[in-house]
Design an enzyme around this catalytic site. Structure first.
Site, PDB file in Angstrom:
ATOM      1  N   LYS A  70       0.823  -1.204   0.000  1.00 11.52           N
ATOM      2  CA  LYS A  70       0.000   0.000   0.000  1.00 11.52           C
ATOM      3  C   LYS A  70       0.865   1.265   0.000  1.00 11.52           C
ATOM      4  O   LYS A  70       0.648   2.178  -0.804  1.00 11.52           O
ATOM      5  CB  LYS A  70      -0.927  -0.012   1.226  1.00 11.52           C
ATOM      6  CG  LYS A  70      -2.271   0.630   0.958  1.00 11.52           C
ATOM      7  CD  LYS A  70      -3.235   0.345   2.098  1.00 11.52           C
ATOM      8  CE  LYS A  70      -3.618   1.662   2.758  1.00 11.52           C
ATOM      9  NZ  LYS A  70      -4.201   1.482   4.083  1.00 11.52           N
ATOM     10  N   LYS A  88       3.745   4.505  13.883  1.00 12.52           N
ATOM     11  CA  LYS A  88       5.150   4.179  13.627  1.00 12.52           C
ATOM     12  C   LYS A  88       5.902   5.370  13.033  1.00 12.52           C
ATOM     13  O   LYS A  88       5.452   5.967  12.059  1.00 12.52           O
ATOM     14  CB  LYS A  88       5.219   2.990  12.657  1.00 12.52           C
ATOM     15  CG  LYS A  88       6.633   2.472  12.431  1.00 12.52           C
ATOM     16  CD  LYS A  88       6.672   1.342  11.401  1.00 12.52           C
ATOM     17  CE  LYS A  88       8.113   1.090  10.964  1.00 12.52           C
ATOM     18  NZ  LYS A  88       8.220   0.268   9.770  1.00 12.52           N
ATOM     19  N   LYS A 148      10.113   6.803   7.571  1.00  7.21           N
ATOM     20  CA  LYS A 148      10.501   7.787   6.570  1.00  7.21           C
ATOM     21  C   LYS A 148       9.386   8.072   5.580  1.00  7.21           C
ATOM     22  O   LYS A 148       9.158   9.210   5.217  1.00  7.21           O
ATOM     23  CB  LYS A 148      11.729   7.297   5.817  1.00  7.21           C
ATOM     24  CG  LYS A 148      12.955   8.069   6.218  1.00  7.21           C
ATOM     25  CD  LYS A 148      14.096   7.802   5.303  1.00  7.21           C
ATOM     26  CE  LYS A 148      14.256   6.340   5.107  1.00  7.21           C
ATOM     27  NZ  LYS A 148      15.335   5.737   5.844  1.00  7.21           N
TER      28      LYS A 148
END
Ligand code: ATP
Ligand code: MG
Length: 350
Positions: A117, A196, A199
């Site tokens: 995803k 979480k 990046k």
């Protein structure tokens, strides 16, 4: 003989506080007690980004990442860091291990769906489905005993354990069954409060961010959304700023005091954040210094990776010899070779 650790990261660039508390701290802590192998998992980046333009940036991302390893205190005289794609035995082991796991087992992994995803893939690439199998090959290649990773990787180590058990049952004891070790903060939230720090979510504080950048990022962090002013009692639970205070602030008295005053509506967000930025900078200052000193030694990082890769190649060859012998694959070839040699001899060609 020392037990072994295998863990590592995809070379996607600089490392952040999530990597630090999830796994790097454990790596540094354990490098005397264990023989450590740290993998730069560049083949794993191909699972979502196989295009050449991405392959071409891996060398630079790798250097940034390994500078961060050294900066947090991974000792180049103790630990091995190696480039996955340059150790060819992992491709072989991966294929053998693929035979020992079922597709529905892999399809149930939530991490793979998330990765697809995030990478905007509508359908699951074959290689991405095999991500945990390749990771199992990484872990089993040095016949490691312990895998220090963040919580999001726990299920992958579980698959590795299943595969190793199956291999040993089919062919005899070759692999130790590796244990997982999760960091003190199993999954660090992002500066935006997302589950979480990552990046791709753009909610990170990098280990190499300078002091000002850290202050700016902390200033923009999410807190208790219901707290409209400093005199309103605030919620500490699930509040990213307080989660970070708990994880990084070495001044426990200060954290206790801020927590009490926050709950009572007696402290402003600005003070809580200023103290957090200062605490983070206390953690990051020595990391920044060490990073800089390694950065100045041009070529050092590359040599470190080169030596580690050579060392890993030896280990890998040894493991594959054991694996093929246990499986009987060596035997197949040997029988054919022997017959061929006999035949040649009989014809007077040997
Ligand atoms: P990013 O998306 O920021 O690059 P990542 O998930 O791709 O992070 P990986 O290279 O897959 O990072 O994993 C490196 C290691 O760091 C793994 O052990 C993983 O569990 C750990 N890790 C990554 N992010 C976090 C986090 N926010 N909290 C704790 N551990 C983390
Ligand atoms: Mg990464």
């Amino acid at each position: 003989m020392k037990k072994r650790i295998l863990t590592g990261d995809r070379p996607t660039g600089k490392m952040h506080l999530g990597h630090y508390v999830g796994t790097l701290v454990n790596r540094v802590r354990l490098q005397d007690e264990y023989e450590c192998f740290f993998i730069i998992a560049d083949l794993h980046t191909l699972t979502t980004r196989p295009q050449k333009e991405y392959v071409e940036i891996i060398a630079n991302s790798t250097r940034e990442m390994v500078l961060d390893y050294l900066a947090v205190g991974i000792d180049p005289s103790k630990s091995v860091v190696y480039l996955q794609s340059a150790v060819h035995e992992v491709y072989e082991l991966n294929l053998f291990l693929e035979m020992l796991v079922n597709v529905p087992r892999l399809q149930r992994m939530p991490s793979l769906k998330d990765m697809a995803k995030t990478a905007h893939l509508n359908e699951m690439p074959f290689g991405l489905l095999g991500y945990p199998v390749l990771q199992a090959a990484d872990i089993l290649l040095p016949r490691s005993h312990l895998v220090p990773v963040g919580k999001d990787n726990e299920a992958h180590v579980e698959i590795t354990r299943e595969i190793a058990r199956r291999f040993n049952t089919y062919y005899g004891e070759v692999f130790p069954i590796p244990d997982v070790m999760i960091g003190d903060v199993p999954m660090l939230v992002g500066t935006d409060g997302a589950a979480k720090m990552s990046k791709s979510a753009g909610n990170t504080i990098f280990l190499s961010d300078d002091r000002k950048t850290v202050e700016k990022k902390v200033h923009g962090m999410y807190t208790d959304p219901n707290r409209v002013s400093a005199d309103v009692p605030g919620k500490v639970e699930g509040n990213p700023v307080f989660i970070y205070h708990g994880a990084f602030n070495d001044n426990r008295e200060e954290v206790k005091d801020l927590t009490q005053r926050y709950r009572a509506g007696k402290v402003g967000d600005v003070e809580v954040k200023q103290k957090l930025a200062a605490a983070l900078n206390r953690v990051l200052d020595p990391i920044r210094d060490r990073r800089q000193s390694y950065e100045e030694r041009k070529g050092f990082v590359d040599e470190f990776i080169y030596d580690g890769t050579m060392r890993m190649r030896e280990e890998a060859r040894e493991t594959l010899t054991l694996v093929k012998k246990a499986m009987g694959i060596t035997g197949t070839w040997n029988r054919i070779k022997r017959k061929a040699e006999d035949y040649r001899k009989r014809l007077g060609r040997g």
